[in-house]
Structure formats: structure tokens, C-alpha cells
Design an enzyme around this catalytic site. Structure first.
Site, PDB file in Angstrom:
ATOM      1  N   GLY A  60      -9.333  -8.638   5.750  1.00 29.37           N
ATOM      2  CA  GLY A  60      -8.681  -8.583   4.452  1.00 29.37           C
ATOM      3  C   GLY A  60      -7.269  -8.057   4.484  1.00 29.37           C
ATOM      4  N   SER A  85     -12.644  -2.474   3.405  1.00 34.54           N
ATOM      5  CA  SER A  85     -12.068  -2.376   2.061  1.00 34.54           C
ATOM      6  C   SER A  85     -12.701  -3.428   1.162  1.00 34.54           C
ATOM      7  CB  SER A  85     -10.550  -2.573   2.108  1.00 34.54           C
ATOM      8  OG  SER A  85     -10.034  -2.775   0.810  1.00 34.54           O
ATOM      9  N   ASN A  88      -9.913  -5.601  -0.544  1.00 32.95           N
ATOM     10  CA  ASN A  88      -9.291  -6.582   0.352  1.00 32.95           C
ATOM     11  C   ASN A  88     -10.232  -7.742   0.651  1.00 32.95           C
ATOM     12  OD1 ASN A  88      -6.942  -5.137   0.480  1.00 32.95           O
ATOM     13  ND2 ASN A  88      -7.250  -4.345   2.541  1.00 32.95           N
ATOM     14  N   LYS A 137      -2.587   1.879  10.620  1.00 30.14           N
ATOM     15  CA  LYS A 137      -1.275   1.540  11.181  1.00 30.14           C
ATOM     16  C   LYS A 137      -0.100   2.324  10.604  1.00 30.14           C
ATOM     17  CE  LYS A 137      -0.498  -2.220   7.907  1.00 30.14           C
ATOM     18  NZ  LYS A 137      -0.193  -3.648   7.725  1.00 30.14           N
ATOM     19  N   LYS A 181       4.649  -0.601  18.826  1.00 34.43           N
ATOM     20  CA  LYS A 181       4.609   0.869  18.848  1.00 34.43           C
ATOM     21  C   LYS A 181       3.721   1.403  19.971  1.00 34.43           C
ATOM     22  CE  LYS A 181       5.789   1.393  13.981  1.00 34.43           C
ATOM     23  NZ  LYS A 181       6.219  -0.002  13.841  1.00 34.43           N
ATOM     24  N   LEU A 222       6.928  -9.076   7.839  1.00 34.62           N
ATOM     25  CA  LEU A 222       7.528  -9.012   6.510  1.00 34.62           C
ATOM     26  C   LEU A 222       6.467  -9.015   5.417  1.00 34.62           C
ATOM     27  CD1 LEU A 222      10.488 -11.516   6.962  1.00 34.62           C
ATOM     28  CD2 LEU A 222      10.700  -9.097   6.448  1.00 34.62           C
ATOM     29  N   SER A 224       4.053  -7.079   4.773  1.00 34.76           N
ATOM     30  CA  SER A 224       2.710  -6.565   5.029  1.00 34.76           C
ATOM     31  C   SER A 224       2.530  -5.272   4.237  1.00 34.76           C
ATOM     32  CB  SER A 224       2.498  -6.302   6.524  1.00 34.76           C
ATOM     33  OG  SER A 224       3.366  -5.287   6.973  1.00 34.76           O
ATOM     34  N   ARG A 319      11.563   9.999  10.428  1.00 35.00           N
ATOM     35  CA  ARG A 319      10.320  10.729  10.228  1.00 35.00           C
ATOM     36  C   ARG A 319       9.734  11.131  11.577  1.00 35.00           C
ATOM     37  NH1 ARG A 319       7.907   6.088   6.409  1.00 35.00           N
ATOM     38  NH2 ARG A 319       8.665   4.947   8.213  1.00 35.00           N
TER      39      ARG A 319
END
Length: 392
Positions: A60, A85, A88, A137, A181, A222, A224, A319
Site C-alpha cells: 500500500g 496499514s 493504505n 523509511k 541511504k 517524487l 512519495s 538534521r
């Protein structure tokens, strides 16, 4: 048109015809990606999923839902959509209402961490392919001592257990949706994704393995959920300011549809143990993206040069655990594949036995809430991770 401070919209083809009388659409940020979108290589996908049983975890989510939709058009026998979820999963089911093969679709409200339920699901349904998109994430949220165990359990332990179940049930192919990452991770989210990658590599090299384990690594998608683009749209619609962490920060971007298509094509090429790297073009500076979005909205940037502008951009500082730029490759060189937008690489791995011992120790320290020793175990598995960033 950006310099004229007008809101740019697109008019659908045949706009004047009664049967296509649609609303004028806002220009998408995906239109700002300065490269041609590569048409999928049909030779890689033809019959790949025909009459196969496919399981998608995190179905989802942003990437999971697009992978689900693209596979649904490739004539699979049965599709199993797993997501924890309810909302979702409901949205995903609603999006399939017009599909003719709806009866072959199974919408399963389960958590991938539930080993017994996942074991039951795979053993009963003769799964051929697994696309593992389920993961936490959000970097700042996971970069918190309160969420440490949740991040490890969901992104690492659950992936390892699902690999084990896949191997036991002779699943044909297991593809992990990874992240840039995971490369030289600077935060816990990246470290958990690298641990997930190592899980797949360990099982690929394990004794009596018949499953093809591979992973696809790429950057930001893009629009998300939780990405910078919807945040910027919201900030602009509220009159600003738009918040950017650092004036030099940049990221790779790709549309959801393109990323999902390349994931499927990577899976079709997999032989086992590869890390597939998606060519995402040149990185985009986040401040440039913010300025373009402001201009697309018919507004202007308010700064020293334009004090009468509409939207101010402010810098909030990087951050904790955030990099100025991301990478796609850990070591060595990438190799070309038959697809011009997909590269592949082989990277260092760890044996299944050694990884299992580390997991046992990690579970013990987490249960004792011994964060320091738990972090040291992860550091032993991923020497390049600077876990001091997490503690501080």
C-alpha cells in the site's frame, strides 16, 4: 515561463471533446526532471509474471502500490498484497476496482514481522516472486532512541525472517527494495537498510539455496509519502515559508512509475546476489527544487533581491544523521546490464551463520534495553556506519 510568475497548468489532449472534458491539471514536479523517461524494455518483462504467484510487502506504500499495479497488468496467476496499514490497503483495493482480474487479488492486512503468518502465507500459496517493499523509511523519526528497536525489528529482523521463509519454500525470486541511504550509512534508517541487504546476500550464498535473492538500490521518489515534494506544496499553499535544511543539499529523484518499472526490469535480470543501481540522472539541489515549485505555483521567491516576493525560503540546518548528498555504490565499480538505465554491482557480504549469531546477540541486547552494546553489534556488521551520530 517561470520568470513570468504565472501558475502553469496542462490541458489534456482532445480537451474540447465531450468525452474527454477534464479539469485542467497542475503541472507535476516530475515534469521538472531534466531527462527523458526510458520506455520499459518489454523483452525483459514479457511472460515474466504470466501465471505466477506474486507477493508484494508494503503493497500500500508509494513504491509498493505502483509495483503492484504494474505487475497486475502482466497477467499473473495470483497477487498477494500485504500491508500493515488498513488505510493504505483500502486505498490500494479501491484503485483496482476496474480491473478484470480482481478475483485473483488478495488484500492481506498483516505485519511482515509476524513470522508465523508469513510462513503460513508462503507455504499455502506456492509463491513464485516476492517484492519486499515494506520498511520504515523516515530518517528523523527513526533517528530516535525511542524508535530504535522498531526500526531494527521491522527493517532488519523481518527481512531476515522473510528471506528464511522464502528459502524454505523455494520461492523463485526475492527482490528487496533498498535505498541509497544504505551506502556508508549516516543514520539508523540507512543502517537498517544495509542490514536488510546483507540478509539477502547471506541467504544467496547459503547452503542448499534455490531462491534468487537480489536488491534494487535507488534514491528519492517524487511525491512519495513523507518526501520533500508534498511538504513543499503544503508549505507553499499555506503561504510559506518553505524550509530547506541546507543551501548545498542535493538528492537524486525519480518518478514513482519509472522507479517501479525499473525495479521489475531489474528483477527480470537477476541471477542472485546482485545489487542493481538505478541511473537517476544528475542530483537536484533541493533549494532549486523549492524555487521551481514556488514559480510553478504562480508565485515568486521572497529574498534580499526581491523583498516584495510571496514565499520565503529559510534554512533549518541538516538534521541528525542527514547527508549533504547520497551515494549508490559502496565499493568497487558498477557494471552495465542490457538495460541502459540499470547498473549492477557485487559487494561484500557476510555468511548466514555469522549473521544469525549477530542477530541473536542483537535481540538479547534490545530485550535488555542495552542500546550501547546493540549499536556495537550493528557496527561490527557494518564497519562503515558511524553509530556515534545516533547516540549524540
Amino acid at each position: 515561463l517561470e520568470r513570468f510568475e504565472v501558475q502553469v497548468k496542462t490541458i489534456p489532449y482532445n480537451y474540447g471533446a465531450l468525452e474527454t472534458k477534464l479539469s485542467i491539471e497542475d503541472v507535476s514536479v516530475s515534469d521538472l526532471i531534466d531527462r527523458k523517461i526510458k520506455i520499459p524494455d518489454k523483452t525483459l518483462l514479457d511472460n515474466s509474471f504470466h501465471d505466477k504467484n506474486v507477493l508484494i510487502t508494503g503493497a500500500g506504500g508509494s513504491i509498493g502500490s505502483e509495483i503492484s499495479k504494474q505487475i497486475a497488468n502482466l497477467r499473473p496467476a495470483n497477487l498477494f498484497f500485504v500491508d500493515s496499514s488498513e488505510f493504505n490497503l483500502f486505498k490500494l483495493k479501491e484503485s483496482f476496482q476496474s480491473y478484470k482480474n480482481l478475483e485473483s487479488m488478495n488484500f492481506i492486512l498483516k505485519d511482515v514481522q509476524d513470522v508465523l503468518e508469513m510462513e503460513k502465507l508462503l507455504s499455502k500459496n506456492n509463491i513464485d516472486y516476492i517484492y519486499h517493499a515494506s520498511a520504515y523509511k523516515h530518517v528523523p523519526l527513526l533517528q530516535s532512541k525511542e524508535n530504535f528497536s522498531s526500526a531494527i525489528e521491522n527493517n532488519f529482523f523481518a527481512t531476515y525472517d522473510l528471506c528464511s521463509i522464502a528459502k524454505k519454500n523455494n520461492v523463485k525470486s526475492f527482490i528487496l527494495i533498498s535505498s541509497d541511504k544504505a551506502v556508508n550509512p549516516a543514520n539508523l534508517m540507512g543502517a537498517t537498510k544495509r542490514l536488510a541487504e546483507l540478509s539477502l546476500q547471506a541467504f544467496q550464498d547459503s547452503k542448499d539455496n534455490k531462491t534468487v535473492f537480489s536488491m534494487v538500490r535507488f534514491g528519492n521518489v517524487l511525491n512519495s509519502s513523507g518526501s520533500v515534494v508534498p511538504l513543499f506544496w503544503e508549505q507553499i499553499s499555506n503561504g510559506g515559508p518553505v524550509t530547506v535544511t541546507h543551501e548545498d543539499v542535493n538528492r537524486f529523484f525519480m518518478t514513482i512509475k519509472e522507479a517501479a518499472s525499473l525495479v521489475l526490469q531489474s528483477g527480470a535480470m537477476a541471477k542472485g546476489g546482485e545489487v542493481f543501481l538505478l541511473d537517476m540522472g544528475d542530483p537536484i539541489k533541493i533549494i532549486d527544487l523549492a524555487k521551481q515549485m514556488i514559480n510553478l505555483s504562480g508565485l515568486s521567491v521572497k529574498d534580499k533581491k526581491n523583498k516584495n516576493g510571496d514565499i520565503e525560503i529559510i534554512f533549518t540546518g541538516l538534521r541528525e544523521g542527514e547527508k549533504l548528498f547520497e551515494e549508490l555504490l559502496i565499493e568497487g565499480k558498477s557494471q552495465i546490464t542490457v538495460h541502459p538505465r540499470i547498473l549492477k554491482a557485487r559487494e561484500g557480504s557476510i555468511s548466514e551463520d555469522k549473521l544469525f549469531l549477530k542477530i541473536d546477540m542483537l535481540k538479547k541486547f534490545i530485550s535488555l534495553r542495552n542500546l550501547e552494546n546493540a549499536l556495537k553489534i550493528i557496527k561490527e556488521i557494518i564497519p562503515e556506519w558511524n553509530y556515534k551520530n545516533f547516540i549524540n
